[in-house]
Design a protein around this motif. Structure first.
Motif, PDB file in Angstrom:
ATOM      1  N   ASN A 289       0.803  -1.212   0.000  1.00  0.00           N
ATOM      2  CA  ASN A 289       0.000   0.000   0.000  1.00  0.00           C
ATOM      3  C   ASN A 289       0.843   1.273   0.000  1.00  0.00           C
ATOM      4  OD1 ASN A 289      -2.526   1.613   0.577  1.00  0.00           O
ATOM      5  ND2 ASN A 289      -1.387   2.012   2.459  1.00  0.00           N
TER       6      ASN A 289
ATOM      7  N   PRO B 162      -3.353   5.887  -3.364  1.00  0.00           N
ATOM      8  CA  PRO B 162      -4.502   4.974  -3.495  1.00  0.00           C
ATOM      9  C   PRO B 162      -5.331   5.202  -4.748  1.00  0.00           C
ATOM     10  CG  PRO B 162      -4.370   5.837  -1.257  1.00  0.00           C
ATOM     11  CD  PRO B 162      -3.359   6.583  -2.063  1.00  0.00           C
TER      12      PRO B 162
ATOM     13  N   SER C  10      -6.433   3.922   3.148  1.00  0.00           N
ATOM     14  CA  SER C  10      -6.354   3.801   1.686  1.00  0.00           C
ATOM     15  C   SER C  10      -7.484   2.973   1.086  1.00  0.00           C
ATOM     16  CB  SER C  10      -5.012   3.172   1.288  1.00  0.00           C
ATOM     17  OG  SER C  10      -3.934   4.024   1.582  1.00  0.00           O
TER      18      SER C  10
END
Length: 258
Positions: free
Chosen positions: A80, A85, A136
């Motif tokens: 991540n 995102p 996210s």
């Protein structure tokens, strides 16, 4: 009802000095009849020569989208921390379209410190990285819902991790697949915790596919099946990408599924 058993293959993008070796391995995995092919999202080898050959994750997935025809594919898992995102959502949507709807969006909070330090990301702490992942996931979902054209399908999200308080709650809230680690007893216990989180958020736990690495002794896999696992992944390392254990696993899958 138990889901059909599926076989995944993680082609680790390390120690292959020529990308043609990986290109060939992807074709062999699909031709063998595996259900899913994964890579991983790192910038350096995780074992063997730590400065050996290595290739990047998402550019590779785009190539696989064009190269393959039927097999599902994705990262086990995307870190991540490495991409905004909204950008990741757009990348996933694009690769989904290129493949005709076969992408699995695997994601986790990240852990390999060398990736962070050498590529200029803030490593933070395990807690801060998990907090970032929690922030996210809704942004990824929101962006996927706004993109034009929309994804070809509701892209399955795979979340990797086993933290019982935070990670498994994120799985209950967002994932279609949960990838876990550990022995069968630990897997069964955490699967039960996941079911409790699902109850808390009003979700049927049967909606979430359970994923685990295939045990070295394939006879031990039955314990995981009995505990609810249905996606079993075999890691395969470069440069030769020997698929002998994959062929054995596919035969086992077929014997279980009937």
């Amino acid at each position: 009802m138990q889901r059909p058993i599926r076989i995944g293959v993680q082609l680790q993008p390390q120690h292959a000095p020529d990308y043609a070796l990986i290109r060939d391995a992807v074709l062999r995995v699909e031709d063998a009849g595996a259900d899913v092919v994964f890579n991983w999202d790192h910038f350096f080898p995780l074992y063997g020569d730590r400065d050996g050959p290595h290739f990047e994750c998402w550019t590779m997935l785009a190539a696989w989208a064009e190269q393959t025809e039927a097999i599902e594919f994705g990262a086990l898992v995307t870190c991540n921390s490495y991409r905004n995102p909204e950008l990741l959502a757009d990348m996933a949507r694009t690769v989904d379209h290129v493949s005709g709807g076969r992408l699995i969006l695997g994601i986790g909070s990240g852990w390999f410190e060398r990736d962070y330090t050498e590529y200029g990301y803030d490593f933070g702490t395990k807690g801060s990285r998990l907090k970032d992942l929690a922030a996210s996931l809704p942004r990824i979902e929101k962006r996927l819902a706004r993109l034009n054209p929309a994804p070809t399908r509701d892209i399955p999200m795979l979340i990797g991790g086993g933290g019982v308080r935070k990670t498994l709650r994120l799985v209950a809230q967002h994932a279609g697949i949960w990838h876990s680690f550990g022995d069968a007893e630990t897997f069964a216990r955490k699967s039960g915790v996941l079911a409790e989180h699902c109850a808390d958020v009003g979700r049927d736990p049967a909606e979430i596919e359970r994923s685990i690495q295939l045990p070295e002794d394939i006879n031990d896999a039955r314990e995981y099946v009995d505990a609810g696992a249905s996606l079993f992944t075999i890691p395969v390392n470069g440069p030769d990408y020997d698929l002998t254990p994959v062929i054995k696993a596919i035969a086992w899958r077929d014997s279980i599924n009937g």
